[in-house]
Design a protein around this motif. Sequence first.
Motif, mmCIF file in Angstrom:
data_model
loop_
_atom_site.group_PDB
_atom_site.id
_atom_site.type_symbol
_atom_site.label_atom_id
_atom_site.label_comp_id
_atom_site.label_asym_id
_atom_site.label_seq_id
_atom_site.Cartn_x
_atom_site.Cartn_y
_atom_site.Cartn_z
ATOM 1 N N LEU A 115 1.529 2.859 -0.043
ATOM 2 C CA LEU A 115 0.998 2.406 1.237
ATOM 3 C C LEU A 115 0.474 0.978 1.125
ATOM 4 N N LEU A 116 -0.245 0.718 0.051
ATOM 5 C CA LEU A 116 -0.818 -0.610 -0.145
ATOM 6 C C LEU A 116 0.251 -1.654 -0.438
ATOM 7 N N ARG A 117 1.325 -1.229 -1.105
ATOM 8 C CA ARG A 117 2.428 -2.152 -1.387
ATOM 9 C C ARG A 117 3.091 -2.600 -0.085
ATOM 10 N N VAL A 118 3.225 -1.673 0.864
ATOM 11 C CA VAL A 118 3.798 -2.016 2.169
ATOM 12 C C VAL A 118 2.950 -3.096 2.845
ATOM 13 N N ALA A 119 1.631 -2.962 2.737
ATOM 14 C CA ALA A 119 0.728 -3.921 3.380
ATOM 15 C C ALA A 119 0.905 -5.328 2.829
ATOM 16 N N LYS A 120 1.328 -5.452 1.577
ATOM 17 C CA LYS A 120 1.526 -6.769 0.969
ATOM 18 C C LYS A 120 2.756 -7.491 1.528
ATOM 19 N N GLU A 121 3.633 -6.741 2.184
ATOM 20 C CA GLU A 121 4.887 -7.326 2.669
ATOM 21 C C GLU A 121 4.828 -7.786 4.116
#
Length: 521
Positions: free
Chosen positions: A238-244
Amino acid sequence: MSEDQKKQLESQLWNIANTLRGKMGADEFRDYILGFIFYKYLSEKMHLYANGLLVREDITEFTELNADSELGRDLLDAIHDEALEGLGYYLAPTELFSAIAAKGRSGGFILEELNLVLKHIENSTQGTDSEEDFESLFDEIQLDSSKLGKTVKARNELIAKVLTHLDAIDFKLEEADSDVLGDAYEYLIGQFASGAGKKAGEFYTPQQVSTILARIVTADKSVLRSVYDPTCGSGSLLLRVAKEVDDVAMFYGQEMNPTTYNLARMNMILHGVHYSRFDLRNEDTLEHPAPQHADLRFDAIVANPPFSAKWSASTVLEIDERFSAYGKLAPKTKADFAFVQHMIHHLDEDGTMAVVLPHGVLFRGAAEGVIRKHLIDELNCLDTVIGLPANIFFGTGIPTAILVFKKNRQHADDILFVDASAHFEKVGNQNQLRAEDIDRIVATYQKRETSDKFSYVAPLSEITENDFNLNIPRYVDTFEEEEPVDLDAVSDELVALESEMRATNEEIAAFCKELNLKTPF
């Protein structure tokens, strides 16, 4: 903070974690060290927040407020109320990490007080909007565990040592744009995963795989209304998605393991996600989906479900709207497609979903074949199949694939196949995708192009002819033809060798004659 400073922080935290390594297994000391880091984070956040409020009163230091004075009590009460609204929790000056660490450093007994403080963080949220996000958050920190030491004194000394080392590290939370602590926390989770064997899959997706999933579901988007992970583990996906993207309005997730669920909530808060912007639930996604999510549809869905997990496949579920249209339930011993069906149900009409699954889902028959046919032939929602290298996940060496689904597909007449199984580097005993491998996969997905021995855009008619078998080698030919053998050259080499052997034998025979020995041939 520079890259060198970031690496130094990661190294410091890992060295502190190793203080507990000899006492217990990786998955156990993980819960202690990550819990203490989280407590320090909450304390420093509270300290900065309170000092910011006190500027208006011409008072600069939260820790100097005197609870025995009328002014002190009034200010602490006001800070308490504002902190619950702004941060979602409250800590008094005497409950801050630095205060407890200082007491332990001077030889004081801190176990009982520390336990009360951790409970009070949870209790401070009761009756507020953040209660569910902090409930039972520190349950895994058992300060009376004999694994920390045989005596109370030994346990107290160990915990005091850990807190003292942590207290010496500056998390630099005043740097508003810095996410260094969150990244360091992710680094630690990854380090624990590498030492946790099969259990690692319960809470961690390798970062290079997370990056591919995140970049796929955010392609051509800068803002997401919502992102969902039905098997969210530590929340890293979920947090990785936010970085994109520039912004994610709301994060949703579900996790069955209570310990991992706590880890995910901590991870969210440590990455600066306000409690009002995430809704994580501790439930069994397939058997008992969170009722709070039942009517929600999400912009982006990412997941790395447990491979070929067991589930009940109860006949009661045949009328569940997530599964009823397919005619079959996923097998009891292989719930892979049950997770896919659950996610398809929650995918918004214009959303994108990317999920990691074992290769078996591409070609297994029986009920899975029926479900696969329905997804392709009836729903036409399968967009892309990406084959990953084997031995890329902790705890299992099996090859895996990323399946991408969309309900309203721009390319409705074909499915893209990508074979990235041979593109990796070996690091220790694991295979890892390199940055260039990730870029090539994502670029191929975006351009949707056929590339020799790497990708193929297959018309639906071809997939129908193959009886909906999605085995990647059927579509991407990676066969490397061997160079033709020059038989004349081989014959000439044999003649030359025969001549050399005769000459050698003649030399040996001459030596034997000089030495009056019998010739060995």
